[in-house]
Design a protein around this motif. Structure first.
Motif, short mmCIF file in Angstrom:
data_model
loop_
_atom_site.label_atom_id
_atom_site.label_comp_id
_atom_site.label_asym_id
_atom_site.label_seq_id
_atom_site.Cartn_x
_atom_site.Cartn_y
_atom_site.Cartn_z
N TRP A 50 -103.81 -6.47 84.55
CA TRP A 50 -103.33 -7.84 84.64
C TRP A 50 -103.12 -8.18 86.11
O TRP A 50 -102.46 -7.42 86.84
N PHE A 51 -103.67 -9.31 86.53
CA PHE A 51 -103.59 -9.74 87.91
C PHE A 51 -102.97 -11.14 87.97
O PHE A 51 -103.16 -11.95 87.06
N ARG A 52 -102.25 -11.39 89.04
CA ARG A 52 -101.55 -12.67 89.21
C ARG A 52 -102.06 -13.36 90.47
O ARG A 52 -102.20 -12.75 91.52
N GLN A 53 -102.32 -14.65 90.30
CA GLN A 53 -102.71 -15.48 91.44
C GLN A 53 -101.69 -16.60 91.56
O GLN A 53 -101.62 -17.47 90.69
N SER A 54 -100.88 -16.55 92.62
CA SER A 54 -99.86 -17.57 92.84
C SER A 54 -100.29 -18.46 93.99
O SER A 54 -101.01 -18.00 94.89
N PRO A 55 -99.85 -19.72 93.99
CA PRO A 55 -100.25 -20.64 95.06
C PRO A 55 -99.89 -20.09 96.43
O PRO A 55 -98.76 -19.66 96.67
N GLY A 56 -100.88 -20.09 97.33
CA GLY A 56 -100.64 -19.66 98.69
C GLY A 56 -100.54 -18.17 98.89
O GLY A 56 -100.26 -17.70 99.99
N LYS A 57 -100.76 -17.42 97.84
CA LYS A 57 -100.66 -15.96 97.93
C LYS A 57 -101.97 -15.31 97.53
O LYS A 57 -102.76 -15.88 96.78
N GLU A 58 -102.16 -14.10 98.01
CA GLU A 58 -103.34 -13.35 97.60
C GLU A 58 -103.16 -12.87 96.16
O GLU A 58 -102.05 -12.65 95.69
N ARG A 59 -104.28 -12.67 95.48
CA ARG A 59 -104.24 -12.13 94.14
C ARG A 59 -103.64 -10.73 94.19
O ARG A 59 -103.96 -9.94 95.07
N GLU A 60 -102.79 -10.42 93.24
CA GLU A 60 -102.16 -9.11 93.21
C GLU A 60 -102.21 -8.51 91.81
O GLU A 60 -102.21 -9.23 90.81
N ALA A 61 -102.28 -7.19 91.78
CA ALA A 61 -102.26 -6.49 90.51
C ALA A 61 -100.81 -6.39 90.04
O ALA A 61 -99.92 -6.06 90.82
N VAL A 62 -100.60 -6.66 88.78
CA VAL A 62 -99.25 -6.62 88.21
C VAL A 62 -99.06 -5.34 87.40
O VAL A 62 -98.08 -4.62 87.59
N SER A 63 -99.97 -5.06 86.49
CA SER A 63 -99.88 -3.83 85.70
C SER A 63 -101.27 -3.46 85.20
O SER A 63 -102.13 -4.32 85.07
N CYS A 64 -101.44 -2.17 84.92
CA CYS A 64 -102.72 -1.67 84.46
C CYS A 64 -102.51 -0.59 83.41
O CYS A 64 -101.46 0.07 83.39
N ILE A 65 -103.51 -0.41 82.56
CA ILE A 65 -103.47 0.63 81.54
C ILE A 65 -104.76 1.41 81.60
O ILE A 65 -105.84 0.83 81.82
N GLY A 66 -104.65 2.72 81.42
CA GLY A 66 -105.76 3.60 81.66
C GLY A 66 -106.90 3.49 80.67
O GLY A 66 -106.77 2.98 79.57
N THR A 124 -109.91 4.59 86.98
CA THR A 124 -108.63 5.20 86.71
C THR A 124 -107.57 4.10 86.70
O THR A 124 -107.81 3.00 87.22
N VAL A 125 -106.43 4.38 86.14
CA VAL A 125 -105.40 3.36 86.09
C VAL A 125 -104.93 3.01 87.50
O VAL A 125 -104.71 1.83 87.82
N ARG A 126 -104.81 3.98 88.38
CA ARG A 126 -104.40 3.69 89.75
C ARG A 126 -105.51 2.96 90.50
O ARG A 126 -105.25 2.05 91.27
N GLY A 127 -106.76 3.38 90.25
CA GLY A 127 -107.87 2.68 90.88
C GLY A 127 -107.94 1.22 90.46
O GLY A 127 -108.24 0.35 91.27
N MET A 128 -107.59 0.95 89.23
CA MET A 128 -107.62 -0.42 88.71
C MET A 128 -106.57 -1.27 89.39
O MET A 128 -106.81 -2.43 89.72
N CYS A 129 -105.40 -0.71 89.62
CA CYS A 129 -104.29 -1.50 90.16
C CYS A 129 -104.16 -1.43 91.67
O CYS A 129 -103.64 -2.36 92.28
N MET A 130 -104.59 -0.33 92.29
CA MET A 130 -104.35 -0.16 93.72
C MET A 130 -105.35 -0.92 94.56
O MET A 130 -105.09 -1.24 95.72
N THR A 131 -106.52 -1.21 94.02
CA THR A 131 -107.54 -1.95 94.76
C THR A 131 -107.89 -3.21 93.99
O THR A 131 -108.44 -3.14 92.91
N VAL A 132 -107.55 -4.37 94.56
CA VAL A 132 -107.83 -5.64 93.91
C VAL A 132 -109.19 -6.12 94.40
O VAL A 132 -109.39 -6.31 95.59
#
Length: 129
Positions: A36-52, A102-110
């Motif tokens: 799950w990724f979040r895009q907020s106004p004026g901010k870069e897209r960020e990873a919120v949570s991931c599942i393996g 991997t779950v970390r690969g999914m979340c650590m690199t957007v």
């Protein structure tokens, strides 16, 4: 047509809860890591949570640990994200993505959206103060 469809967003007050759903069609969502990724106004897209991909291991960004929970229900071909104790800074568009990772690969690199095998159209969550 293989796709991901998100739903469950809405307007809630600070401290409230939302449950987001990411439904896969045309492919088994259990074959992929899902984020799950979040895009907020004026901010870069960020990873919120991931599942393996294979073991349903989970990863959360520090700011949501203890308040958000990601889960997968295989017979519904769906990944959920329960969001509790919401804060106004959680406001944004929420997108789910699926990729062999991997779950970390999914979340650590957007990545850019085209960098994932599947990317949904998003659902908006707005948290009022």
């Amino acid at each position: 047509q293989s796709q991901l469809v998100e739903s469950g967003g809405g307007l809630v007050q600070s401290g409230g809860s939302l449950r987001l759903s990411c439904v896969a069609s045309g492919f088994p969502i259990g074959w992929y890591a899902v984020g799950w990724f979040r895009q907020s106004p004026g901010k870069e897209r960020e990873a919120v949570s991931c599942i393996g991909q294979s073991d349903d291991s989970t990863y959360y960004r520090d700011s949501v640990k203890g308040r958000f929970a990601i889960s997968r229900v295989h017979d519904k071909n769906t990944v959920y994200m329960q969001m509790n104790s919401l804060k106004p800074e959680a406001t944004g568009g929420y997108y789910c993505a699926a990729a062999p990772a991997t779950v970390r690969g999914m979340c650590m690199t957007v990545r850019e959206s085209h960098g994932y095998d599947y990317w949904g159209q998003g659902t908006q969550a707005t948290v009022s103060a």
